[in-house]
Design a protein around this motif. Structure first.
Motif, mmCIF file in Angstrom:
data_model
loop_
_atom_site.group_PDB
_atom_site.id
_atom_site.type_symbol
_atom_site.label_atom_id
_atom_site.label_comp_id
_atom_site.label_asym_id
_atom_site.label_seq_id
_atom_site.Cartn_x
_atom_site.Cartn_y
_atom_site.Cartn_z
ATOM 1 N N THR A 24 -1.481 -2.432 2.353
ATOM 2 C CA THR A 24 -0.949 -3.556 3.171
ATOM 3 C C THR A 24 0.333 -3.566 3.912
ATOM 4 O OG1 THR A 24 -0.103 -4.549 1.302
ATOM 5 C CG2 THR A 24 -2.314 -4.792 1.766
ATOM 6 N N SER A 25 1.309 -2.669 3.587
ATOM 7 C CA SER A 25 2.542 -2.506 4.071
ATOM 8 C C SER A 25 2.653 -1.678 5.423
ATOM 9 C CB SER A 25 3.654 -2.283 3.210
ATOM 10 O OG SER A 25 3.610 -0.999 2.538
ATOM 11 N N ARG A 26 1.597 -0.856 5.590
ATOM 12 C CA ARG A 26 1.566 0.060 6.702
ATOM 13 C C ARG A 26 1.605 -0.284 7.857
ATOM 14 N NH1 ARG A 26 -3.198 4.098 4.424
ATOM 15 N NH2 ARG A 26 -2.057 5.153 2.764
ATOM 16 N N TRP A 27 0.892 -1.430 8.447
ATOM 17 C CA TRP A 27 0.885 -1.982 9.786
ATOM 18 C C TRP A 27 2.229 -2.830 9.992
ATOM 19 C CZ3 TRP A 27 -2.387 0.285 12.870
ATOM 20 C CH2 TRP A 27 -3.547 0.852 12.358
ATOM 21 N N PRO A 28 2.814 -3.479 8.802
ATOM 22 C CA PRO A 28 3.971 -4.243 9.364
ATOM 23 C C PRO A 28 5.147 -3.089 9.574
ATOM 24 C CG PRO A 28 2.805 -5.500 7.626
ATOM 25 C CD PRO A 28 1.951 -4.184 7.844
ATOM 26 N N ALA A 29 4.951 -2.019 8.827
ATOM 27 C CA ALA A 29 6.061 -0.976 8.807
ATOM 28 C C ALA A 29 6.063 -0.263 10.507
ATOM 29 C CB ALA A 29 5.577 0.039 7.738
ATOM 30 N N GLY A 139 7.272 10.949 13.087
ATOM 31 C CA GLY A 139 7.054 11.476 11.807
ATOM 32 C C GLY A 139 6.761 10.518 10.595
ATOM 33 N N MET A 140 7.578 9.453 10.879
ATOM 34 C CA MET A 140 7.077 8.257 9.639
ATOM 35 C C MET A 140 5.667 7.424 10.065
ATOM 36 S SD MET A 140 11.040 6.406 9.841
ATOM 37 C CE MET A 140 10.653 5.374 8.426
ATOM 38 N N VAL A 141 5.372 7.557 11.295
ATOM 39 C CA VAL A 141 3.995 7.309 11.474
ATOM 40 C C VAL A 141 3.051 8.046 11.085
ATOM 41 C CG1 VAL A 141 2.385 6.659 13.408
ATOM 42 C CG2 VAL A 141 4.844 5.932 13.537
ATOM 43 N N VAL A 142 3.111 9.446 11.013
ATOM 44 C CA VAL A 142 2.300 10.256 10.545
ATOM 45 C C VAL A 142 1.976 10.181 9.171
ATOM 46 C CG1 VAL A 142 1.839 12.989 10.401
ATOM 47 C CG2 VAL A 142 2.303 11.586 12.648
ATOM 48 N N THR A 143 3.221 10.135 8.533
ATOM 49 C CA THR A 143 3.009 10.133 6.945
ATOM 50 C C THR A 143 2.670 8.674 6.508
ATOM 51 O OG1 THR A 143 5.385 11.135 6.940
ATOM 52 C CG2 THR A 143 5.025 9.884 4.916
ATOM 53 N N LEU A 144 3.043 7.681 7.287
ATOM 54 C CA LEU A 144 2.214 6.336 6.928
ATOM 55 C C LEU A 144 0.851 6.290 7.028
ATOM 56 C CD1 LEU A 144 4.671 3.810 8.348
ATOM 57 C CD2 LEU A 144 4.177 3.823 6.005
ATOM 58 N N VAL A 197 16.635 -4.540 11.983
ATOM 59 C CA VAL A 197 17.280 -3.994 11.045
ATOM 60 C C VAL A 197 16.771 -4.742 9.637
ATOM 61 C CG1 VAL A 197 19.455 -3.661 10.104
ATOM 62 C CG2 VAL A 197 19.134 -3.026 12.513
ATOM 63 N N LEU A 198 16.770 -5.755 9.741
ATOM 64 C CA LEU A 198 16.338 -6.745 8.645
ATOM 65 C C LEU A 198 15.068 -6.492 8.252
ATOM 66 C CD1 LEU A 198 18.204 -10.078 9.470
ATOM 67 C CD2 LEU A 198 18.967 -8.516 7.936
ATOM 68 N N ALA A 199 14.134 -6.388 9.138
ATOM 69 C CA ALA A 199 12.693 -5.896 8.864
ATOM 70 C C ALA A 199 12.625 -4.768 8.045
ATOM 71 C CB ALA A 199 11.979 -6.296 9.999
ATOM 72 N N ALA A 200 13.412 -3.688 8.677
ATOM 73 C CA ALA A 200 13.138 -2.326 8.275
ATOM 74 C C ALA A 200 13.727 -2.207 6.775
ATOM 75 C CB ALA A 200 14.176 -1.384 9.202
ATOM 76 N N GLY A 201 14.579 -2.921 6.455
ATOM 77 C CA GLY A 201 15.004 -2.925 5.135
ATOM 78 C C GLY A 201 13.904 -3.334 3.965
ATOM 79 N N ARG A 202 13.003 -4.391 4.406
ATOM 80 C CA ARG A 202 12.041 -4.864 3.862
ATOM 81 C C ARG A 202 10.763 -4.202 3.834
ATOM 82 N NH1 ARG A 202 12.877 -10.188 1.989
ATOM 83 N NH2 ARG A 202 10.707 -10.451 2.068
ATOM 84 N N VAL A 203 10.244 -3.625 4.672
ATOM 85 C CA VAL A 203 8.772 -3.240 4.740
ATOM 86 C C VAL A 203 8.966 -1.575 4.941
ATOM 87 C CG1 VAL A 203 8.096 -5.082 6.105
ATOM 88 C CG2 VAL A 203 8.804 -3.054 7.247
ATOM 89 N N LEU A 204 9.935 -0.980 5.207
ATOM 90 C CA LEU A 204 9.952 0.600 5.187
ATOM 91 C C LEU A 204 10.120 0.989 3.699
ATOM 92 C CD1 LEU A 204 11.701 1.492 8.525
ATOM 93 C CD2 LEU A 204 9.229 1.315 8.164
ATOM 94 N N ALA A 205 9.436 1.720 3.314
ATOM 95 C CA ALA A 205 9.522 2.249 1.996
ATOM 96 C C ALA A 205 10.535 3.432 1.844
ATOM 97 C CB ALA A 205 8.362 3.337 1.653
ATOM 98 N N PRO A 206 11.476 3.492 0.879
ATOM 99 C CA PRO A 206 12.590 4.102 0.856
ATOM 100 C C PRO A 206 12.434 5.642 0.378
ATOM 101 C CG PRO A 206 12.348 3.014 -1.568
ATOM 102 C CD PRO A 206 11.407 2.394 -0.276
ATOM 103 N N GLU A 207 13.144 6.450 1.232
ATOM 104 C CA GLU A 207 12.844 7.980 1.087
ATOM 105 C C GLU A 207 13.963 8.480 0.812
ATOM 106 O OE1 GLU A 207 11.699 8.760 5.157
ATOM 107 O OE2 GLU A 207 9.692 8.818 4.509
ATOM 108 N N HIS A 208 14.236 9.656 0.026
ATOM 109 C CA HIS A 208 15.281 10.556 -0.426
ATOM 110 C C HIS A 208 15.547 11.490 0.170
ATOM 111 C CE1 HIS A 208 15.709 7.318 -3.808
ATOM 112 N NE2 HIS A 208 14.595 7.726 -4.196
ATOM 113 N N GLY A 209 14.641 12.065 0.846
ATOM 114 C CA GLY A 209 14.535 13.452 1.651
ATOM 115 C C GLY A 209 14.801 14.642 0.617
#
Length: 518
Positions: A24-29, A139-144, A197-209
């Motif tokens: 459900t979070s993919r499309w907002p991301a 790259g984030m789109v492809v991963t999502l 920026v505010l939305a990215a902090g909420r809907v993008l999953a954290p990545e450590h790399g």
């Protein structure tokens, strides 16, 4: 044994709930990623229609005015590859948010600029922020979206932003400049950027790399960043120095030497900045080259058609933006709807070929515009095939370019894809506008009227642009592999679940529980 086996169903429920939240979070991301990308793309063209007003207010010389555009392109093109790799190493979310914050702050500085030096410095910072923001977005789109059908839709949305953003920028720039002032073409980025920026902090999953220890390659980073920035600087400077001047040839040779040194470094480095395995796929390598040629050809439309509408047909800023807007509508209709379905059904190569053919046809129509032409008869018939063709071609190329990327390399591949786009744009702008201007000057020297000389120069550029896209079509037909025939039911394949990173231990415990249960 009983406590262990009784825990397994609960863990299954936990995994399913996590998967549902990811779904459900993919499309907002995706919306947040595209909002950031749209700001960056808009700023590449929104300035074009405001240049006369900026020149009047800040006292730019004619040669200096071009650097309001060019000084944004140089860091943007030079830092994309490095930014993409940093996303793979330290996390693409961190890089995206940092770039978006820098871009937003630089936009505010551009808007409050009261002299030429401040504006140019702020535009350079905008270019840096734009590169950091957009490098790993694809790259984030492809991963999502790992499932082919959903990925095709998501890449269609991303491609619409990439393709139509330039035309939307012309319209937005014209409206803001004519109704308020040129400062507002930068101010509008501030609230949008802060919200993103505010939305990215909420809907993008954290990545450590993978970690900086897995491939910093400082020497490679210095070589490729210097090579790309120097190369873009050389290309955009040809308008003032000429293609065969010592300045151009010297800097071009230096950029080529740095690029060759970088490739040698990548072949030998234990942890290369750009793993050369990315280019082993013929489809990936071909898509990169084809994209550069296509964008170089399309830039003859995006830049010179605006000049034709303003300087020959007498359009003002708003009417110029409205005149180009049908391209954005056509791109949106194709890339958001039909193109993803066609790519999922027939494969990206099959969809790419007619797209390139339509772009070449649209440019060929523009190469016949007369000095006493009209918009409805001479321009509009070319805009429709251009928009439809680009709406088909761009999602296809993005799909091909990312087809060989692993999760560890997706940021690098995304950065490379955007780098080739910027190189194509810079080359198209420099080469085609220079050739058009030279041809126009020659005709003016022979006594031709201004309108006739300008139109003849634009026609020459449109013909060369059509030739570049025709070459891209030839390469696509010969280099890219045919996709295997797909079954009609492919679109209904089982969804691919994507567990969050923290679920790895849960999955391991489930496997252990199952083995003990036996």
């Amino acid at each position: 044994m009983t406590p262990v086996t009784s825990r397994a169903p609960l863990e299954v429920v936990a995994v399913r709930r996590t998967d549902a939240s990811v779904q459900t979070s993919r499309w907002p991301a995706l919306a947040v990623l595209c909002a950031g990308q749209l700001m960056v793309i808009l700023d590449g063209t929104v300035v074009n229609v405001a240049l006369p007003a900026i020149q009047r207010d800040l006292g730019f010389s004619p040669s200096g005015l071009a650097w309001v555009v060019n000084i944004y392109l140089v860091p943007f093109g030079g830092l994309l590859l490095l930014s993409g790799r940093l996303g793979d190493l330290i996390g693409r979310k961190r890089v995206f948010v940092a770039g978006l914050a820098l871009f937003t702050a630089a936009s505010l500085l551009c808007g409050v600029s009261q002299d030429a030096a401040t504006l140019l410095a702020s535009r350079f910072a905008q270019g840096v922020g734009g590169a950091v923001t957009s490098a790993g977005t694809l790259g984030m789109v492809v991963t999502l979206f790992p499932q082919p059908k959903e990925r095709a839709k998501a890449i269609g949305v991303y491609s619409f932003v990439q393709s139509a953003g330039g035309s939307l920028g012309l319209l937005a720039g014209g409206v803001l400049t004519q109704t308020i002032s040129w400062h507002w073409i930068f101010f509008v980025n501030v609230p949008i950027g802060l919200a993103a920026v505010l939305a990215a902090g909420r809907v993008l999953a954290p990545e450590h790399g993978a970690g900086l220890g897995r491939g910093t390659d400082a020497a490679g980073a210095l070589l490729v960043t210097s090579a790309l920035m120097l190369g873009v600087y050389t290309i955009v400077g040809t308008g003032g120095h000429g293609w065969t001047s010592p300045h151009t040839l010297g800097f071009a040779a230096a950029a080529l030497a740095l690029l060759l040194a970088f490739l040698v470094r990548q072949a030998k480095a234990a942890h290369p900045l750009l793993p050369l395995r990315v280019f082993r796929s013929r489809d990936v390598s071909g898509a990169m080259v084809i994209q550069a040629l296509m964008v170089a050809g399309m830039f003859s439309f995006q830049f010179l058609c605006v000049l034709y509408l303003q300087k020959v047909l007498g359009f003002d800023e708003i009417h110029t933006g409205l005149g180009i807007f049908p391209v954005s509508v056509a791109i949106g209709a194709l890339s958001l709807g039909l193109a993803p379905a066609l790519i999922a059904r027939f494969g990206p190569r099959t969809v790419l070929l007619p797209g390139l053919g339509l772009i070449a046809a649209g440019l060929a129509v523009l190469s016949r515009v007369p000095a006493d032409g009209s918009y409805a008869v001479d321009v509009l018939p070319a805009l429709l095939p251009l928009g439809i063709g680009f709406g088909l071609a761009m999602p296809s190329l993005a799909t091909l370019a990312m087809s060989g990327a692993t999760p560890e390399d997706s940021g690098t591949a995304s950065g490379m894809f955007n780098t080739m786009q910027q190189i194509g744009s810079a080359f198209g702008l420099a080469a085609l506008s220079t050739l058009a201007a030279s041809h126009t000057d020659a005709l003016l020297g022979e006594g031709a009227s201004t309108a006739a000389a300008l139109t003849s120069g634009y026609r020459l550029a449109f013909r060369i642009g059509a030739g570049l896209v025709a070459l891209a079509l030839l390469l696509a037909a010969t280099l890219l592999r045919r996709a295997a025939a797909t079954k009609r039911g492919t679109a209904e394949e089982e969804p691919v679940t994507e567990a969050a990173p923290q679920d790895a231990s849960t999955t391991a415990r489930m496997a252990e529980a199952a083995s003990k249960g036996k």
